[in-house]
Design an enzyme around this catalytic site. Sequence first.
Site, short mmCIF file in Angstrom:
data_model
loop_
_atom_site.label_atom_id
_atom_site.label_comp_id
_atom_site.label_asym_id
_atom_site.label_seq_id
_atom_site.Cartn_x
_atom_site.Cartn_y
_atom_site.Cartn_z
N LYS A 111 0.81 -1.22 0.00
CA LYS A 111 0.00 0.00 0.00
C LYS A 111 0.84 1.27 0.00
CE LYS A 111 -4.38 -1.74 1.62
NZ LYS A 111 -5.49 -1.67 2.54
N LYS A 167 -9.68 -8.59 -7.55
CA LYS A 167 -10.75 -8.87 -6.59
C LYS A 167 -11.75 -7.69 -6.57
CE LYS A 167 -10.14 -8.17 -2.20
NZ LYS A 167 -11.41 -7.47 -1.86
N LYS A 188 -14.34 -2.63 -2.08
CA LYS A 188 -15.03 -1.38 -1.76
C LYS A 188 -14.41 -0.20 -2.47
CE LYS A 188 -15.05 -2.55 2.98
NZ LYS A 188 -13.72 -2.41 3.50
P1 ATP Z 1 -10.70 -2.33 0.39
O1 ATP Z 1 -10.84 -1.94 -1.04
O2 ATP Z 1 -10.74 -1.16 1.33
O3 ATP Z 1 -9.58 -3.28 0.69
P2 ATP Z 1 -12.45 -4.65 0.50
O4 ATP Z 1 -13.79 -4.69 -0.16
O5 ATP Z 1 -11.33 -5.41 -0.12
O6 ATP Z 1 -12.08 -3.12 0.72
P3 ATP Z 1 -11.73 -5.43 3.16
O7 ATP Z 1 -12.06 -4.41 4.20
O8 ATP Z 1 -10.34 -5.56 2.65
O9 ATP Z 1 -12.74 -5.16 1.95
O10 ATP Z 1 -12.24 -6.85 3.63
C1 ATP Z 1 -13.39 -7.00 4.44
C2 ATP Z 1 -13.81 -8.45 4.41
O11 ATP Z 1 -14.46 -8.76 3.17
C3 ATP Z 1 -12.67 -9.45 4.55
O12 ATP Z 1 -13.11 -10.51 5.36
C4 ATP Z 1 -12.45 -9.94 3.12
O13 ATP Z 1 -11.93 -11.26 3.09
C5 ATP Z 1 -13.85 -9.89 2.55
N1 ATP Z 1 -13.82 -9.62 1.12
C6 ATP Z 1 -13.48 -8.44 0.54
N2 ATP Z 1 -13.60 -8.52 -0.79
C7 ATP Z 1 -14.01 -9.78 -1.08
C8 ATP Z 1 -14.29 -10.47 -2.30
N3 ATP Z 1 -14.18 -9.85 -3.46
N4 ATP Z 1 -14.70 -11.76 -2.24
C9 ATP Z 1 -14.84 -12.37 -1.04
N5 ATP Z 1 -14.57 -11.80 0.15
C10 ATP Z 1 -14.17 -10.51 0.14
MG MG Z 2 -9.29 -5.38 0.83
#
Ligand code: ATP
Ligand code: MG
Length: 335
Positions: free
Chosen positions: A123, A204, A207
Amino acid sequence: MTIATAATTSPRTTRRITGLTPSGRLQLGNLFGAIHPTVSDQHGTDTIVFVSDLHALTLDHDPRRLRAATLENAGLLLAAGLDPRRSVLYAQSGLPEHTELHYLLECATQYGEARRMIQFKEKSAGRAGVRLSLLTYPVLMAADILLHDIDEVPVGEDQSQHLELARDVAVRFNARYGKTFVVPRAVHPRLAARIMDLADPTRKMSKTGADAGTLFLLDPPDAIRRKVMRAVTDGEREVRYDPAAKPGVANLLEILAACLGEDPTRLAGGFSSYGQLKAAVVDAVCEVLRPIQARYGELARDPGYVQAVLAEGAARVHGRAQATVRRAREAIGLI
Ligand code: ATP
Ligand code: MG
């Protein structure tokens, strides 16, 4: 006497903690990967869920959006079935003991340990103005966990190294200053599905991803339809589950499988065109989101409700958090 015996002999329910960072709006991957497992675990475990607004400050952020995302994420957790009578839900910044313990743990963590974290390297690479809090973020995460005498932390691959650090710090603190913290262990939830970005199925869904490839939990049906119908596939016509050769189609099958609780390979046989598959995905996603959106709409009618739940959740765990900080302060030598 009887009470004391019962309290010391009956093992307490396993305590788990999950944090969701309001870095953006919740998306379908968060629902399948984090929210559903937590909601179904809440019946057998002592569950704590917090919206980690302090973690959202480690990267460039907009204050108004952060406030909105914190409340929206909390409201969506409730709408998706987190039961505030059974589980504790609060906002991290509502419990000042997180930051107090963070500092004490920084004094038991080495600079080299923080610098070695893969996520920090990823990051911070090539960025200007990297915040110091991004480096120390895993120490705050250790504080989040150790504050509540947590037994188990559900972690995905990307958080495994941070949990190891939390364990190392707890073990070191206990060894140097006397038994203060419960040492948590990682549990790896069975991966329901790893949802990929619709516009770039090699990344992936997240958010903080681009709008076109992300299915947000509050997207209305027409937005879901538009995004799914435009999802990247490939130049073939055959619907087959093959993530390496056909990542776009495989992702659509994964999404459908996660929505229906079925197997993507088996589902593939039922479709003769990409258009047919996409239409089925639209219907299934809308079906999963409809009750969540309806409950969210009801909750949103009372703007104070979510804030009241968060405040009550923090109040419920405040005593324990204070006790942990007191133990740590005394152990480390503060008066
Ligand atoms: P950011 O972009 O801020 O990293 P994010 O959507 O990747 O946001 P995280 O806060 O990193 O979300 O992860 C929150 C939870 O959601 C974790 O348990 C992660 O494993 C799950 N998660 C996030 N994205 C996915 C995905 N695409 N598929 C399955 N599980 C997910
Ligand atoms: Mg994430």
